[in-house]
Design a protein around this motif. Structure first.
Motif, mmCIF file in Angstrom:
data_model
loop_
_atom_site.group_PDB
_atom_site.id
_atom_site.type_symbol
_atom_site.label_atom_id
_atom_site.label_comp_id
_atom_site.label_asym_id
_atom_site.label_seq_id
_atom_site.Cartn_x
_atom_site.Cartn_y
_atom_site.Cartn_z
ATOM 1 N N LEU A 95 0.817 -1.211 0.000
ATOM 2 C CA LEU A 95 0.000 0.000 0.000
ATOM 3 C C LEU A 95 0.850 1.260 0.000
ATOM 4 C CD1 LEU A 95 -2.831 -1.062 2.475
ATOM 5 C CD2 LEU A 95 -2.995 -0.824 -0.016
ATOM 6 N N LEU A 96 1.896 1.279 0.803
ATOM 7 C CA LEU A 96 2.753 2.470 0.852
ATOM 8 C C LEU A 96 3.542 2.659 -0.428
ATOM 9 C CD1 LEU A 96 4.030 2.322 4.534
ATOM 10 C CD2 LEU A 96 2.308 3.869 3.562
ATOM 11 N N ASP A 97 3.990 1.562 -1.040
ATOM 12 C CA ASP A 97 4.767 1.662 -2.272
ATOM 13 C C ASP A 97 3.922 2.069 -3.473
ATOM 14 O OD1 ASP A 97 7.041 0.949 -0.890
ATOM 15 O OD2 ASP A 97 7.055 -1.130 -1.597
ATOM 16 N N SER A 98 2.652 1.690 -3.473
ATOM 17 C CA SER A 98 1.826 1.932 -4.650
ATOM 18 C C SER A 98 0.949 3.175 -4.543
ATOM 19 C CB SER A 98 0.964 0.705 -4.951
ATOM 20 O OG SER A 98 0.127 0.413 -3.867
ATOM 21 N N CYS A 99 0.893 3.782 -3.385
ATOM 22 C CA CYS A 99 0.088 4.993 -3.205
ATOM 23 C C CYS A 99 1.008 6.185 -3.015
ATOM 24 C CB CYS A 99 -0.837 4.855 -1.999
ATOM 25 S SG CYS A 99 -2.073 3.555 -2.160
ATOM 26 N N GLY A 100 0.830 7.200 -3.820
ATOM 27 C CA GLY A 100 1.684 8.371 -3.721
ATOM 28 C C GLY A 100 1.245 9.374 -2.672
ATOM 29 N N SER A 101 0.027 9.262 -2.193
ATOM 30 C CA SER A 101 -0.532 10.276 -1.301
ATOM 31 C C SER A 101 -0.416 10.018 0.191
ATOM 32 C CB SER A 101 -2.021 10.473 -1.618
ATOM 33 O OG SER A 101 -2.186 10.861 -2.948
ATOM 34 N N PRO A 102 -0.038 8.828 0.666
ATOM 35 C CA PRO A 102 -0.105 8.594 2.110
ATOM 36 C C PRO A 102 0.742 9.517 2.970
ATOM 37 C CG PRO A 102 0.241 6.536 0.960
ATOM 38 C CD PRO A 102 0.351 7.650 -0.038
ATOM 39 N N GLN A 103 1.723 10.188 2.396
ATOM 40 C CA GLN A 103 2.577 11.056 3.207
ATOM 41 C C GLN A 103 1.772 12.178 3.851
ATOM 42 O OE1 GLN A 103 3.055 10.363 -0.019
ATOM 43 N NE2 GLN A 103 4.842 9.059 -0.038
ATOM 44 N N GLN A 104 0.652 12.544 3.266
ATOM 45 C CA GLN A 104 -0.180 13.613 3.806
ATOM 46 C C GLN A 104 -1.120 13.105 4.894
ATOM 47 O OE1 GLN A 104 -2.176 15.732 0.632
ATOM 48 N NE2 GLN A 104 -0.565 15.161 -0.784
ATOM 49 N N SER A 134 -9.562 12.296 -1.812
ATOM 50 C CA SER A 134 -10.130 11.661 -3.008
ATOM 51 C C SER A 134 -9.050 10.953 -3.813
ATOM 52 C CB SER A 134 -10.836 12.696 -3.885
ATOM 53 O OG SER A 134 -11.960 13.212 -3.225
ATOM 54 N N GLN A 135 -7.895 11.600 -3.952
ATOM 55 C CA GLN A 135 -6.784 10.993 -4.677
ATOM 56 C C GLN A 135 -6.310 9.731 -3.973
ATOM 57 O OE1 GLN A 135 -3.513 13.590 -5.609
ATOM 58 N NE2 GLN A 135 -2.129 11.889 -6.018
ATOM 59 N N LEU A 136 -6.159 9.790 -2.654
ATOM 60 C CA LEU A 136 -5.709 8.635 -1.889
ATOM 61 C C LEU A 136 -6.705 7.480 -2.014
ATOM 62 C CD1 LEU A 136 -3.719 7.289 0.058
ATOM 63 C CD2 LEU A 136 -5.031 8.304 1.931
ATOM 64 N N LYS A 137 -7.992 7.775 -1.934
ATOM 65 C CA LYS A 137 -9.008 6.731 -2.076
ATOM 66 C C LYS A 137 -8.864 6.016 -3.419
ATOM 67 C CE LYS A 137 -12.649 8.545 0.918
ATOM 68 N NZ LYS A 137 -14.036 9.041 0.980
ATOM 69 N N GLY A 138 -8.632 6.772 -4.468
ATOM 70 C CA GLY A 138 -8.443 6.174 -5.790
ATOM 71 C C GLY A 138 -7.212 5.298 -5.842
ATOM 72 N N GLU A 139 -6.123 5.762 -5.252
ATOM 73 C CA GLU A 139 -4.874 4.986 -5.248
ATOM 74 C C GLU A 139 -5.043 3.691 -4.458
ATOM 75 O OE1 GLU A 139 -2.137 7.819 -3.637
ATOM 76 O OE2 GLU A 139 -1.958 8.905 -5.527
ATOM 77 N N ILE A 140 -5.708 3.767 -3.317
ATOM 78 C CA ILE A 140 -5.931 2.565 -2.507
ATOM 79 C C ILE A 140 -6.836 1.596 -3.248
ATOM 80 C CG2 ILE A 140 -7.045 1.694 -0.415
ATOM 81 C CD1 ILE A 140 -5.947 4.160 1.045
ATOM 82 N N HIS A 141 -7.843 2.117 -3.922
ATOM 83 C CA HIS A 141 -8.755 1.259 -4.682
ATOM 84 C C HIS A 141 -7.996 0.459 -5.741
ATOM 85 C CE1 HIS A 141 -12.394 -0.115 -6.617
ATOM 86 N NE2 HIS A 141 -11.913 0.308 -7.761
ATOM 87 N N VAL A 142 -7.080 1.118 -6.432
ATOM 88 C CA VAL A 142 -6.295 0.444 -7.477
ATOM 89 C C VAL A 142 -5.311 -0.545 -6.863
ATOM 90 C CG1 VAL A 142 -4.564 0.798 -9.285
ATOM 91 C CG2 VAL A 142 -6.564 2.287 -9.165
ATOM 92 N N SER A 143 -4.538 -0.116 -5.883
ATOM 93 C CA SER A 143 -3.494 -0.976 -5.319
ATOM 94 C C SER A 143 -4.066 -2.137 -4.511
ATOM 95 C CB SER A 143 -2.516 -0.174 -4.462
ATOM 96 O OG SER A 143 -3.175 0.351 -3.339
ATOM 97 N N GLY A 144 -5.223 -1.942 -3.920
ATOM 98 C CA GLY A 144 -5.813 -2.983 -3.106
ATOM 99 C C GLY A 144 -6.977 -3.696 -3.770
ATOM 100 N N ALA A 145 -7.063 -3.624 -5.085
ATOM 101 C CA ALA A 145 -8.208 -4.183 -5.810
ATOM 102 C C ALA A 145 -8.422 -5.664 -5.516
ATOM 103 C CB ALA A 145 -8.045 -3.953 -7.306
ATOM 104 N N ASN A 146 -7.365 -6.407 -5.296
ATOM 105 C CA ASN A 146 -7.487 -7.849 -5.066
ATOM 106 C C ASN A 146 -7.359 -8.225 -3.589
ATOM 107 O OD1 ASN A 146 -7.801 -8.472 -7.824
ATOM 108 N ND2 ASN A 146 -5.610 -8.202 -8.105
ATOM 109 N N LEU A 147 -7.454 -7.226 -2.708
ATOM 110 C CA LEU A 147 -7.336 -7.476 -1.273
ATOM 111 C C LEU A 147 -8.670 -7.181 -0.588
ATOM 112 C CD1 LEU A 147 -3.928 -5.678 -0.592
ATOM 113 C CD2 LEU A 147 -4.322 -8.136 -0.799
#
Length: 99
Positions: free
Chosen positions: A10-19, A49-62
């Motif tokens: 999740l941290l590697d595939s999402c660019g927004s978690p730093q915020q 909203s951006q983070l939600k989209g990134e998590i949705h993509v990276s965690g699609a199979n989780l």
């Protein structure tokens, strides 16, 4: 996947978690659950909203269950302390890294 491996993914595939402050909690930490409980603490708006989209993509199979709280909500409810949430960054540091 183990909790540390999921955190690293999740941290590697999402660019927004730093915020945001991001945590894992629940049965996955005890290796008895099949779902993955994630807490995100931070501001609303476009960054969320951006983070939600990134998590949705990276965690699609989780089997992710994600709770979003504003910092004031997290403080008022003491959710992090009460649920023994572990920061994703801390978990990710213990994940095996490919050689």
């Amino acid at each position: 996947m183990t909790a540390p491996e999921i955190a690293a993914l999740l941290l590697d595939s999402c660019g927004s978690p730093q915020q945001f402050e991001s945590y894992m909690f629940g049965s996955i930490l005890l290796r008895i659950g099949e779902d993955i409980d994630i807490l995100i603490v931070g501001p609303g708006g476009g960054a969320l909203s951006q983070l939600k989209g990134e998590i949705h993509v990276s965690g699609a199979n989780l089997p992710l269950h994600i709770l979003y709280l504003l910092p004031s909500e997290a403080d008022r409810t003491e959710f992090v302390k009460r649920e023994k949430c572990v920061p994703l960054a801390q978990l990710a540091r213990s994940a095996p890294r490919p050689d």
